[in-house]
Design an enzyme around this catalytic site. Structure first.
Site, PDB file in Angstrom:
ATOM      1  N   GLY A  97     -17.050 -69.916 -45.466  1.00 53.74           N
ATOM      2  CA  GLY A  97     -17.450 -70.051 -46.859  1.00 53.74           C
ATOM      3  C   GLY A  97     -17.190 -68.780 -47.641  1.00 53.74           C
ATOM      4  N   GLY A 115     -18.204 -68.316 -50.907  1.00 61.18           N
ATOM      5  CA  GLY A 115     -19.095 -68.198 -52.057  1.00 61.18           C
ATOM      6  C   GLY A 115     -19.781 -66.845 -52.056  1.00 61.18           C
ATOM      7  CG  PHE A 116     -22.382 -65.411 -55.274  1.00 59.55           C
ATOM      8  CD1 PHE A 116     -21.886 -64.222 -55.764  1.00 59.55           C
ATOM      9  CD2 PHE A 116     -22.509 -66.480 -56.142  1.00 59.55           C
ATOM     10  CE1 PHE A 116     -21.519 -64.085 -57.094  1.00 59.55           C
ATOM     11  CE2 PHE A 116     -22.155 -66.359 -57.474  1.00 59.55           C
ATOM     12  CZ  PHE A 116     -21.660 -65.153 -57.956  1.00 59.55           C
ATOM     13  CD  GLU A 161     -27.270 -73.845 -67.549  1.00 60.85           C
ATOM     14  OE1 GLU A 161     -27.740 -72.692 -67.592  1.00 60.85           O
ATOM     15  OE2 GLU A 161     -26.566 -74.260 -66.593  1.00 60.85           O
ATOM     16  CG  ASP A 167     -26.446 -72.857 -52.361  1.00 63.72           C
ATOM     17  OD1 ASP A 167     -27.247 -71.919 -52.562  1.00 63.72           O
ATOM     18  OD2 ASP A 167     -25.654 -73.259 -53.223  1.00 63.72           O
ATOM     19  CB  ALA A 204     -26.026 -66.714 -57.736  1.00 65.28           C
TER      20      ALA A 204
END
Length: 452
Positions: free
Chosen positions: A14, A16-17, A178, A316, A327
């Site tokens: 992964g 991601g962050f 949003e 996550d 995040a």
């Protein structure tokens, strides 16, 4: 298991962050790191809705992983999708883009695979109601949102126009709130003077959620503030509503009394719920790990799977102390995992437990309005909007992306200009047939075969 230079092998699944921060933490450790991801980029998911509504390009919220890792000579990136795990043999099983299988041996495994959209057992809704987890999702929603106004402009039947100008969003968490606010701003500001046959401001945005209020996780004060601001924007809130059916013509919802109501709309957008990817189940099966209701892997305070100290789960896909999938959690768990493996690879003990430091949460409502919960303070409005801006500028990866985002926000917030509105009609949801009644186009260039 070590590489040819005698270094420990670390596999990170992964980009991601969590995965990126773990890789950076290991950059100077005596290890050889392989980062695996099915996408070639690191994505800032919290701003996907701005890509979908024309404010930011995909290039401003994503950065190539190879570029981000170029200076870390002990880290290599491989584009592949992790599919399974041989825990006894310490091998990650993966599939390359064209389908061939590949394996990666490891001494330490950091699982940072993230989550995917959940349709709560109704995956048949996915082609009709796209979620918001990837660049592809954002571009698909952009096509549908801006395409709906075009379809309404060319429609001659008032009922058809009304259907195309009705957007239904399922899920009133941060993403749903949003996106709902941005669609109304697109309709009432960006597009207000561009059409001749329709009034874009007539567009209806229906927001459905089974809970009692939008942004419920922010607490009653900020939730109420968000509800009032959404109402001023013209978003129609349908709280306490459970979606029971979705089709190309609309959706059906059931309220607390059991009454089922059908709503006709041109687009249904899914912003509710997440679940762990199939890899999480494969890892749990291979290791005997426990999964929570969303399929995430339950870990101890050291982020390791019980009985497998060499496997750390972050971000996550991790289930620990009911931490949210945001995040901040991903960054902090990634840093912790990288620091821990770095110590162990040097032969040092590492007994420190993971402790999450909550730095707060923020959600954008509309231009000049956001809600922020941080350091036991809850506030919104214009001050919340400025705090939201600084938080997201700080979280974006790379100076170029930050500068580009600021410039795009300047034009969008001061002049109602959204420069990233380009779309094709190929994915506009039609009740039947293809756009223009033709068959899907096929490439005449044989090099394009299998490119997807």
């Amino acid at each position: 298991m070590s590489d040819q230079n005698g270094q420990s092998r670390v596999v990170i699944v992964g980009g991601g962050f969590a995965g990126l921060f773990a890789a950076r933490m290991l950059a100077r450790a005596p290890v050889a790191v392989t980062l695996i991801d099915r996408a070639e980029h690191h994505l800032f998911q919290p701003l996907l809705y701005q890509c979908a509504t024309g404010i930011l390009s995909e290039g401003k919220i994503a950065a190539p992983l190879r570029q981000l890792l170029a200076k870390h000579r002990n880290v290599e990136f491989v584009i592949a999708e992790a599919t399974g795990l041989d825990a006894a043999g310490r091998r990650v099983l993966a599939r390359r883009p064209l389908g061939d299988q590949v394996e990666f041996g490891y001494d330490y495994l950091i699982l940072a695979a993230g989550v995917r959209q959940s349709y709560f057992g109704h995956d048949e809704y996915a082609p009709i109601a796209p979620g918001m987890k990837t660049i592809e999702d954002a571009l698909k929603i952009r096509r549908r949102v801006f395409g709906a106004f075009e379809m309404a402009e060319s429609a001659e039947d008032p009922a058809e126009r009304a259907r195309w100008l009705t957007f239904a969003l399922v899920g009133a968490g941060p993403t749903g709130v949003e996106l709902a606010g941005q669609i109304r701003e697109v309709a009432t500001k960006t597009l207000r003077s561009e059409y001749r046959q329709i009034n874009p401001g007539d567009a209806r945005v229906l927001l459905f959620d089974g809970g009692e209020a939008p942004l419920a996780m922010f607490g009653p004060k900020l939730s109420g503030m968000a509800a009032r601001q959404l109402g001023k924007l013209g978003v129609e809130l349908h709280m306490g509503s459970i979606v029971t059916h979705v089709d190309p013509g609309g959706l059906e919802v059931k309220d607390h009394d059991g009454t089922v109501t059908r709503h006709l709309c041109g687009n249904v957008l899914w912003t509710a719920g997440v679940e762990a990817p199939p890899l999480a189940t494969a890892v749990a099966t291979a290791t005997g790990a426990t999964q929570d209701r969303a399929g995430r892997i339950v870990v101890g305070q050291d982020l390791a799977i019980p009985g497998h100290p060499e496997i750390l789960v972050t971000g996550d896909v991790m289930s620990l102390d009911k931490l949210p999938g945001v995040a901040e959690v991903a960054m902090q768990t990634g840093l912790y995992a990288g620091r821990k493996v770095s110590h162990l690879a040097r032969g040092r003990s590492f007994d420190k437990q993971f402790k999450y430091r909550d730095l707060g949460s923020a959600a954008y409502i509309s231009r000049g309005n956001a809600v922020v919960s941080a350091f036991k303070l809850n506030f919104g409005g214009f001050l919340g909007w400025w705090v939201w801006l600084f938080i997201h500028i700080g979280f974006l990866t790379g100076y170029r992306n930050r500068i580009g985002a600021v410039l795009s926000w300047w034009f969008a917030f001061t002049r109602d200009i959204r420069r990233e509105r380009t779309f094709t009609i190929d994915d506009i949801p039609l009740v039947a047939g293809q756009p223009y009644g033709s068959a899907p186009a096929r490439s005449a260039d044989p090099r394009d075969a299998g490119a997807g």
